[in-house]
Design a protein around this motif. Sequence first.
Motif, PDB file in Angstrom:
ATOM      1  N   PRO A  41      -8.925 -20.754  -6.144  1.00 59.34           N
ATOM      2  CA  PRO A  41      -7.881 -20.267  -5.223  1.00 59.34           C
ATOM      3  C   PRO A  41      -7.380 -18.891  -5.660  1.00 59.34           C
ATOM      4  N   GLU A  42      -6.877 -18.162  -4.710  1.00 56.67           N
ATOM      5  CA  GLU A  42      -6.320 -16.835  -4.988  1.00 56.67           C
ATOM      6  C   GLU A  42      -5.149 -16.979  -5.956  1.00 56.67           C
ATOM      7  N   ASP A  43      -5.113 -16.139  -6.957  1.00 64.09           N
ATOM      8  CA  ASP A  43      -4.021 -16.130  -7.927  1.00 64.09           C
ATOM      9  C   ASP A  43      -2.788 -15.546  -7.243  1.00 64.09           C
ATOM     10  N   PRO A  44      -1.637 -16.199  -7.332  1.00 66.51           N
ATOM     11  CA  PRO A  44      -0.433 -15.677  -6.660  1.00 66.51           C
ATOM     12  C   PRO A  44      -0.023 -14.290  -7.153  1.00 66.51           C
ATOM     13  N   ARG A  45      -0.394 -13.946  -8.358  1.00 66.27           N
ATOM     14  CA  ARG A  45      -0.078 -12.602  -8.854  1.00 66.27           C
ATOM     15  C   ARG A  45      -0.830 -11.544  -8.075  1.00 66.27           C
ATOM     16  N   MET A  46      -2.019 -11.885  -7.602  1.00 69.11           N
ATOM     17  CA  MET A  46      -2.781 -10.927  -6.813  1.00 69.11           C
ATOM     18  C   MET A  46      -2.094 -10.661  -5.476  1.00 69.11           C
ATOM     19  N   GLU A  47      -1.559 -11.678  -4.863  1.00 70.03           N
ATOM     20  CA  GLU A  47      -0.811 -11.487  -3.621  1.00 70.03           C
ATOM     21  C   GLU A  47       0.372 -10.549  -3.866  1.00 70.03           C
ATOM     22  N   LEU A  48       1.031 -10.723  -5.004  1.00 71.81           N
ATOM     23  CA  LEU A  48       2.147  -9.852  -5.362  1.00 71.81           C
ATOM     24  C   LEU A  48       1.678  -8.403  -5.517  1.00 71.81           C
ATOM     25  N   LEU A  49       0.520  -8.213  -6.121  1.00 67.05           N
ATOM     26  CA  LEU A  49      -0.014  -6.853  -6.254  1.00 67.05           C
ATOM     27  C   LEU A  49      -0.316  -6.235  -4.894  1.00 67.05           C
ATOM     28  N   TYR A  50      -0.907  -7.016  -3.993  1.00 71.25           N
ATOM     29  CA  TYR A  50      -1.191  -6.480  -2.661  1.00 71.25           C
ATOM     30  C   TYR A  50       0.100  -6.156  -1.907  1.00 71.25           C
ATOM     31  N   GLN A  51       1.135  -6.955  -2.090  1.00 66.84           N
ATOM     32  CA  GLN A  51       2.426  -6.646  -1.465  1.00 66.84           C
ATOM     33  C   GLN A  51       2.999  -5.352  -2.045  1.00 66.84           C
ATOM     34  N   ALA A  52       2.835  -5.169  -3.341  1.00 67.94           N
ATOM     35  CA  ALA A  52       3.316  -3.943  -3.989  1.00 67.94           C
ATOM     36  C   ALA A  52       2.574  -2.727  -3.446  1.00 67.94           C
ATOM     37  N   LEU A  53       1.278  -2.871  -3.220  1.00 67.80           N
ATOM     38  CA  LEU A  53       0.508  -1.759  -2.655  1.00 67.80           C
ATOM     39  C   LEU A  53       1.014  -1.386  -1.268  1.00 67.80           C
ATOM     40  N   GLU A  54       1.425  -2.381  -0.504  1.00 70.34           N
ATOM     41  CA  GLU A  54       1.978  -2.097   0.827  1.00 70.34           C
ATOM     42  C   GLU A  54       3.258  -1.277   0.716  1.00 70.34           C
ATOM     43  N   VAL A  55       4.075  -1.587  -0.268  1.00 70.28           N
ATOM     44  CA  VAL A  55       5.299  -0.805  -0.486  1.00 70.28           C
ATOM     45  C   VAL A  55       4.926   0.643  -0.816  1.00 70.28           C
ATOM     46  N   LEU A  56       3.908   0.812  -1.646  1.00 66.16           N
ATOM     47  CA  LEU A  56       3.527   2.159  -2.070  1.00 66.16           C
ATOM     48  C   LEU A  56       2.977   3.011  -0.943  1.00 66.16           C
ATOM     49  N   VAL A  57       2.263   2.412  -0.011  1.00 68.51           N
ATOM     50  CA  VAL A  57       1.634   3.217   1.036  1.00 68.51           C
ATOM     51  C   VAL A  57       2.517   3.419   2.263  1.00 68.51           C
ATOM     52  N   ASP A  58       3.680   2.821   2.282  1.00 69.64           N
ATOM     53  CA  ASP A  58       4.591   2.980   3.410  1.00 69.64           C
ATOM     54  C   ASP A  58       5.252   4.354   3.333  1.00 69.64           C
ATOM     55  N   ARG A  59       4.760   5.287   4.122  1.00 67.81           N
ATOM     56  CA  ARG A  59       5.285   6.658   4.095  1.00 67.81           C
ATOM     57  C   ARG A  59       6.715   6.749   4.603  1.00 67.81           C
ATOM     58  N   ARG A  60       7.145   5.761   5.364  1.00 69.69           N
ATOM     59  CA  ARG A  60       8.508   5.789   5.907  1.00 69.69           C
ATOM     60  C   ARG A  60       9.517   5.219   4.916  1.00 69.69           C
ATOM     61  N   ALA A  61       9.029   4.694   3.813  1.00 71.50           N
ATOM     62  CA  ALA A  61       9.929   4.087   2.826  1.00 71.50           C
ATOM     63  C   ALA A  61      10.855   5.147   2.243  1.00 71.50           C
ATOM     64  N   THR A  62      12.063   4.746   2.016  1.00 70.36           N
ATOM     65  CA  THR A  62      12.990   5.665   1.353  1.00 70.36           C
ATOM     66  C   THR A  62      12.595   5.750  -0.114  1.00 70.36           C
ATOM     67  N   PRO A  63      13.049   6.775  -0.810  1.00 71.22           N
ATOM     68  CA  PRO A  63      12.604   6.967  -2.193  1.00 71.22           C
ATOM     69  C   PRO A  63      13.188   5.940  -3.174  1.00 71.22           C
ATOM     70  N   ASN A  64      13.107   4.690  -2.844  1.00 69.24           N
ATOM     71  CA  ASN A  64      13.551   3.655  -3.785  1.00 69.24           C
ATOM     72  C   ASN A  64      12.422   2.670  -4.059  1.00 69.24           C
ATOM     73  N   ARG A  65      11.188   3.168  -4.019  1.00 71.67           N
ATOM     74  CA  ARG A  65      10.032   2.293  -4.232  1.00 71.67           C
ATOM     75  C   ARG A  65      10.094   1.602  -5.584  1.00 71.67           C
ATOM     76  N   VAL A  66      10.492   2.326  -6.614  1.00 71.76           N
ATOM     77  CA  VAL A  66      10.553   1.738  -7.956  1.00 71.76           C
ATOM     78  C   VAL A  66      11.512   0.549  -7.970  1.00 71.76           C
ATOM     79  N   GLU A  67      12.668   0.720  -7.380  1.00 71.19           N
ATOM     80  CA  GLU A  67      13.641  -0.372  -7.337  1.00 71.19           C
ATOM     81  C   GLU A  67      13.068  -1.578  -6.588  1.00 71.19           C
ATOM     82  N   ARG A  68      12.440  -1.328  -5.450  1.00 69.73           N
ATOM     83  CA  ARG A  68      11.853  -2.428  -4.672  1.00 69.73           C
ATOM     84  C   ARG A  68      10.775  -3.150  -5.470  1.00 69.73           C
TER      85      ARG A  68
END
Length: 78
Positions: A41-68
């Motif tokens: 089964p997929e490791d839940p940590r991998m899902e967390l990494l993919y979610q983090a990548l989505e935060v990083l590529v969101d150009r509309r995100a405010t500059p609080n990516r590190v906090e998120r």
Amino acid sequence: MLTALEVVEKYFLDVRAMILELAAFLDRYDRARAQAADSPPEDPRMELLYQALEVLVDRRATPNRVERLLMMFSDPAE
């Protein structure tokens, strides 16, 4: 405070290396999963990494990516 151009000039090569390392990690993980006979089964940590990548590529995100990301990766028990 650095200008946008100075930030790119100072950090681009380091960040590029980090991205390549991340891509290599994901490739190794995918190959290992593909070689597993019982398709674990997929490791839940991998899902967390993919979610983090989505935060990083969101150009509309405010500059609080590190906090998120820190909140995403923090232990919910704390």
